[in-house]
Design a protein around this motif. Structure first.
Motif, PDB file in Angstrom:
ATOM      1  N   ARG A 146       0.830  -1.204   0.000  1.00 56.32           N
ATOM      2  CA  ARG A 146       0.000   0.000   0.000  1.00 56.32           C
ATOM      3  C   ARG A 146       0.865   1.256   0.000  1.00 56.32           C
ATOM      4  NH1 ARG A 146      -2.496   2.843   4.292  1.00 56.32           N
ATOM      5  NH2 ARG A 146      -1.700   1.288   5.787  1.00 56.32           N
ATOM      6  N   PRO A 147       0.550   2.265  -0.849  1.00 58.21           N
ATOM      7  CA  PRO A 147       1.323   3.506  -0.833  1.00 58.21           C
ATOM      8  C   PRO A 147       1.065   4.300   0.435  1.00 58.21           C
ATOM      9  CG  PRO A 147      -0.546   3.705  -2.334  1.00 58.21           C
ATOM     10  CD  PRO A 147      -0.508   2.270  -1.880  1.00 58.21           C
ATOM     11  N   LEU A 148       2.138   4.849   1.015  1.00 60.42           N
ATOM     12  CA  LEU A 148       2.030   5.583   2.270  1.00 60.42           C
ATOM     13  C   LEU A 148       2.528   7.020   2.157  1.00 60.42           C
ATOM     14  CD1 LEU A 148       3.398   2.800   4.663  1.00 60.42           C
ATOM     15  CD2 LEU A 148       0.998   3.371   4.232  1.00 60.42           C
ATOM     16  N   VAL A 149       3.771   7.183   1.698  1.00 56.72           N
ATOM     17  CA  VAL A 149       4.426   8.490   1.694  1.00 56.72           C
ATOM     18  C   VAL A 149       5.118   8.703   0.358  1.00 56.72           C
ATOM     19  CG1 VAL A 149       6.207   9.927   2.782  1.00 56.72           C
ATOM     20  CG2 VAL A 149       4.833   8.372   4.178  1.00 56.72           C
ATOM     21  N   ALA A 150       5.029   9.923  -0.171  1.00 57.51           N
ATOM     22  CA  ALA A 150       5.731  10.247  -1.418  1.00 57.51           C
ATOM     23  C   ALA A 150       6.415  11.600  -1.291  1.00 57.51           C
ATOM     24  CB  ALA A 150       4.758  10.254  -2.593  1.00 57.51           C
ATOM     25  N   ILE A 151       7.515  11.744  -2.004  1.00 60.51           N
ATOM     26  CA  ILE A 151       8.242  13.011  -2.125  1.00 60.51           C
ATOM     27  C   ILE A 151       8.357  13.324  -3.606  1.00 60.51           C
ATOM     28  CG2 ILE A 151      10.460  14.168  -1.779  1.00 60.51           C
ATOM     29  CD1 ILE A 151      10.856  12.391   0.695  1.00 60.51           C
ATOM     30  N   CYS A 152       8.067  14.551  -3.953  1.00 57.02           N
ATOM     31  CA  CYS A 152       8.102  14.966  -5.367  1.00 57.02           C
ATOM     32  C   CYS A 152       8.767  16.336  -5.446  1.00 57.02           C
ATOM     33  CB  CYS A 152       6.670  15.014  -5.910  1.00 57.02           C
ATOM     34  SG  CYS A 152       6.550  15.560  -7.628  1.00 57.02           S
ATOM     35  N   HIS A 153      10.049  16.350  -5.772  1.00 54.59           N
ATOM     36  CA  HIS A 153      10.822  17.585  -5.771  1.00 54.59           C
ATOM     37  C   HIS A 153      11.351  17.896  -7.173  1.00 54.59           C
ATOM     38  CE1 HIS A 153      11.900  17.319  -1.195  1.00 54.59           C
ATOM     39  NE2 HIS A 153      10.606  17.505  -1.421  1.00 54.59           N
ATOM     40  N   THR A 154      11.088  19.089  -7.633  1.00 55.56           N
ATOM     41  CA  THR A 154      11.695  19.603  -8.862  1.00 55.56           C
ATOM     42  C   THR A 154      12.548  20.792  -8.442  1.00 55.56           C
ATOM     43  OG1 THR A 154       9.772  18.909 -10.145  1.00 55.56           O
ATOM     44  CG2 THR A 154      11.277  20.490 -11.171  1.00 55.56           C
ATOM     45  N   LEU A 155      13.824  20.547  -8.276  1.00 58.09           N
ATOM     46  CA  LEU A 155      14.752  21.552  -7.766  1.00 58.09           C
ATOM     47  C   LEU A 155      15.667  21.965  -8.916  1.00 58.09           C
ATOM     48  CD1 LEU A 155      15.584  19.706  -4.421  1.00 58.09           C
ATOM     49  CD2 LEU A 155      13.869  21.501  -4.800  1.00 58.09           C
ATOM     50  N   TRP A 156      15.261  22.994  -9.626  1.00 48.82           N
ATOM     51  CA  TRP A 156      15.982  23.462 -10.800  1.00 48.82           C
ATOM     52  C   TRP A 156      16.518  24.868 -10.551  1.00 48.82           C
ATOM     53  CZ3 TRP A 156      12.384  21.867 -15.506  1.00 48.82           C
ATOM     54  CH2 TRP A 156      12.295  20.471 -15.551  1.00 48.82           C
ATOM     55  N   TYR A 157      17.330  25.323 -11.491  1.00 45.17           N
ATOM     56  CA  TYR A 157      17.909  26.673 -11.381  1.00 45.17           C
ATOM     57  C   TYR A 157      17.688  27.434 -12.680  1.00 45.17           C
ATOM     58  CZ  TYR A 157      21.133  30.465 -10.327  1.00 45.17           C
ATOM     59  OH  TYR A 157      21.659  31.715 -10.078  1.00 45.17           O
ATOM     60  N   ARG A 158      17.077  28.601 -12.557  1.00 51.39           N
ATOM     61  CA  ARG A 158      16.897  29.488 -13.693  1.00 51.39           C
ATOM     62  C   ARG A 158      17.347  30.892 -13.265  1.00 51.39           C
ATOM     63  NH1 ARG A 158      16.539  25.138 -15.357  1.00 51.39           N
ATOM     64  NH2 ARG A 158      14.954  24.202 -16.711  1.00 51.39           N
ATOM     65  N   PRO A 159      18.391  31.444 -13.901  1.00 49.02           N
ATOM     66  CA  PRO A 159      18.898  32.758 -13.506  1.00 49.02           C
ATOM     67  C   PRO A 159      17.959  33.872 -13.944  1.00 49.02           C
ATOM     68  CG  PRO A 159      20.031  32.004 -15.468  1.00 49.02           C
ATOM     69  CD  PRO A 159      19.133  30.876 -15.032  1.00 49.02           C
ATOM     70  N   ASP A 160      18.277  35.083 -13.527  1.00 46.64           N
ATOM     71  CA  ASP A 160      17.457  36.230 -13.918  1.00 46.64           C
ATOM     72  C   ASP A 160      17.330  36.333 -15.428  1.00 46.64           C
ATOM     73  OD1 ASP A 160      16.923  37.119 -11.312  1.00 46.64           O
ATOM     74  OD2 ASP A 160      18.834  38.184 -11.222  1.00 46.64           O
ATOM     75  N   ALA A 161      18.408  36.016 -16.158  1.00 45.40           N
ATOM     76  CA  ALA A 161      18.396  36.149 -17.621  1.00 45.40           C
ATOM     77  C   ALA A 161      17.346  35.262 -18.275  1.00 45.40           C
ATOM     78  CB  ALA A 161      19.774  35.816 -18.188  1.00 45.40           C
ATOM     79  N   TYR A 162      17.004  34.153 -17.637  1.00 44.56           N
ATOM     80  CA  TYR A 162      15.985  33.250 -18.172  1.00 44.56           C
ATOM     81  C   TYR A 162      14.658  33.980 -18.354  1.00 44.56           C
ATOM     82  CZ  TYR A 162      12.723  29.241 -18.077  1.00 44.56           C
ATOM     83  OH  TYR A 162      11.729  28.332 -18.344  1.00 44.56           O
ATOM     84  N   TYR A 163      14.384  34.926 -17.468  1.00 43.86           N
ATOM     85  CA  TYR A 163      13.102  35.631 -17.487  1.00 43.86           C
ATOM     86  C   TYR A 163      13.100  36.872 -18.367  1.00 43.86           C
ATOM     87  CZ  TYR A 163      11.720  32.381 -13.907  1.00 43.86           C
ATOM     88  OH  TYR A 163      11.411  31.216 -13.240  1.00 43.86           O
ATOM     89  N   GLU A 164      14.173  37.056 -19.125  1.00 45.02           N
ATOM     90  CA  GLU A 164      14.177  38.144 -20.095  1.00 45.02           C
ATOM     91  C   GLU A 164      13.307  37.829 -21.304  1.00 45.02           C
ATOM     92  OE1 GLU A 164      18.274  38.858 -20.959  1.00 45.02           O
ATOM     93  OE2 GLU A 164      18.707  39.665 -18.944  1.00 45.02           O
ATOM     94  N   VAL A 165      12.991  36.557 -21.509  1.00 42.41           N
ATOM     95  CA  VAL A 165      12.020  36.173 -22.532  1.00 42.41           C
ATOM     96  C   VAL A 165      10.659  36.726 -22.106  1.00 42.41           C
ATOM     97  CG1 VAL A 165      10.865  34.243 -23.676  1.00 42.41           C
ATOM     98  CG2 VAL A 165      13.310  34.103 -23.129  1.00 42.41           C
ATOM     99  N   GLU A 166      10.016  37.457 -23.005  1.00 45.23           N
ATOM    100  CA  GLU A 166       8.881  38.303 -22.631  1.00 45.23           C
ATOM    101  C   GLU A 166       7.740  37.560 -21.949  1.00 45.23           C
ATOM    102  OE1 GLU A 166       5.320  40.979 -24.351  1.00 45.23           O
ATOM    103  OE2 GLU A 166       6.220  39.406 -25.569  1.00 45.23           O
ATOM    104  N   TRP A 167       7.446  36.333 -22.356  1.00 43.08           N
ATOM    105  CA  TRP A 167       6.262  35.666 -21.839  1.00 43.08           C
ATOM    106  C   TRP A 167       6.503  34.919 -20.534  1.00 43.08           C
ATOM    107  CZ3 TRP A 167       6.958  30.405 -21.470  1.00 43.08           C
ATOM    108  CH2 TRP A 167       7.879  29.810 -22.347  1.00 43.08           C
ATOM    109  N   ARG A 168       7.754  34.813 -20.092  1.00 43.85           N
ATOM    110  CA  ARG A 168       8.039  34.037 -18.888  1.00 43.85           C
ATOM    111  C   ARG A 168       7.784  34.848 -17.615  1.00 43.85           C
ATOM    112  NH1 ARG A 168      13.548  31.379 -21.242  1.00 43.85           N
ATOM    113  NH2 ARG A 168      12.581  29.591 -22.283  1.00 43.85           N
ATOM    114  N   GLY A 169       7.354  34.140 -16.570  1.00 38.17           N
ATOM    115  CA  GLY A 169       7.160  34.758 -15.275  1.00 38.17           C
ATOM    116  C   GLY A 169       5.936  35.644 -15.176  1.00 38.17           C
ATOM    117  N   ARG A 170       4.992  35.510 -16.098  1.00 36.76           N
ATOM    118  CA  ARG A 170       3.786  36.333 -16.117  1.00 36.76           C
ATOM    119  C   ARG A 170       2.552  35.439 -16.027  1.00 36.76           C
ATOM    120  NH1 ARG A 170       4.299  39.670 -21.559  1.00 36.76           N
ATOM    121  NH2 ARG A 170       2.059  39.793 -21.121  1.00 36.76           N
TER     122      ARG A 170
END
Length: 357
Positions: A146-170
């Motif tokens: 039987r399933p009891l406990v789960a961990i689901c981590h997406t630990l990535w890195y995106r610098p400030d420059a990544y968000y210079e693309v106009e549609w990101r972060g909005r």
């Protein structure tokens, strides 16, 4: 066997993954056309991949071509409308993640699917390949207990420059931050393996990036089967990892990777007294890694057999619900159930709960 006719909508970076996946299945499908609002990018892409027909709009493409598959590779804010148009034209739509920006859009897409012969397929390629399919089969058969406990981590890195693309972060163009655009792959696989959820409690702060959306989120999720999960989505983590862990009564199953997994990305630890001979893991035989090609292979097999493809319908909506539930809980400061996310909820219409107008 007559090959299916496919077209690419949006010729940015992710479109290349679609073309490579389709070209590996060239005996079953041919890419006959592409479209993009950027004429120069369209011509460059078309020449690079030797795509014969190129159109400046989705309307022009659908009017000119008889298509079996329409692959939507545009930014997230431009997924819903071309998807609906392609469904109305009779095609099956294959849409990059996230499927759309809101549950409102998703339900409009499902309504169009119900009126037409094609299907709306979301790209969640981590569900596919030997390892994920074997894990699904073993979990569904109760082989780990039987399933009891789960961990689901997406630990990535995106610098400030990544968000210079106009549609990101909005909110209006990307729909959200790492919950929507990054961690969604991992918790799609989480839900695929453990089933429906019942309640979410979450936080979604903005700690370091100059964006409208969050740059990290934390959630506690309860599943209908009683299991509980911890979900972290981050673009602030220099040591990057995509990590899933499942603790069952009889075993632990773990997955550590970044953007795609193979059998050696997974590990299996039986609980004391539950080791088996031969062991349940790893599966034997030829390996298929996760990826677009693996998902496209399942899609084509399903269409040929007249089956509903994976990553459609209620199973796909569940993933959009998890995104919505995380934001709804984070911004209200209260636990959220699936029943809370109906059309009366502001988060059903926009993920930050703001008035769409």
């Amino acid at each position: 066997m007559e090959r299916l006719r496919a077209a690419i909508v949006g010729t940015g970076g992710i479109a290349r993954a679609h073309v490579r996946g389709l070209r590996a299945l060239a005996d079953q499908v041919e890419i006959v056309a592409a479209t993009d609002i950027d004429a120069e990018r369209l011509e460059t892409f078309g020449a690079e991949w030797e795509i014969p027909k190129r159109y400046r709009s989705v309307d022009e493409l659908l009017a000119a071509e008889r298509l079996d598959l329409v692959h939507i590779c545009t930014p997230p804010g431009a997924h819903a409308e071309p998807a609906i148009k392609a469904l109305e034209a009779g095609a099956t739509v294959v849409c990059e993640k996230p499927p759309c920006l809101t549950l409102t859009e998703f339900d409009r897409i499902l309504a169009a699917e119900e009126r037409n012969p094609g299907r709306f397929v979301g790209i969640f390629q981590h569900r596919f390949g030997t390892a994920a399919q074997t894990a699904k089969d073993l979990i569904d058969a109760g082989r780990f207990g039987r399933p009891l406990v789960a961990i689901c981590h997406t630990l990535w890195y995106r610098p400030d420059a990544y968000y210079e693309v106009e549609w990101r972060g909005r909110w209006d163009t990307e729909g959200g931050g790492p919950t929507m655009g990054h961690g969604i792959h991992q918790f799609d696989l989480l839900g695929h393996l453990l089933g429906d959820w019942t309640e979410i409690s979450a936080l979604a702060p903005r700690l370091a990036r100059d964006v409208e959306t969050e740059d990290v989120s934390f959630a506690h999720l309860t599943f209908a089967n009683g299991a509980v999960a911890s979900i972290v989505n981050s673009v602030l983590s220099p040591r990057q990892e995509s990590y899933l862990r499942f603790d069952f009564t009889e075993a632990t199953l773990e997955l550590s990777h970044l953007y795609g997994h193979r059998l050696d990305s997974w590990s299996y630890t039986p609980a004391p007294g539950f080791a088996q001979d031969p062991p349940l893991w790893p599966p034997r035989g030829e390996e298929v890694p996760s990826g677009h090609q693996a998902q496209f292979g399942e899609l084509l097999d399903s269409l040929r057999a007249g089956r509903r493809p994976a990553c459609t319908g209620a199973g796909l909506r569940r993933t959009v619900e998890i995104v919505t539930g995380i934001y709804a809980s984070a911004f209200t400061g209260k636990p959220v159930t699936r029943a809370d996310l109906d059309a009366t909820s502001p988060f059903y219409h926009r993920l930050n709960g703001a008035d769409p107008a």
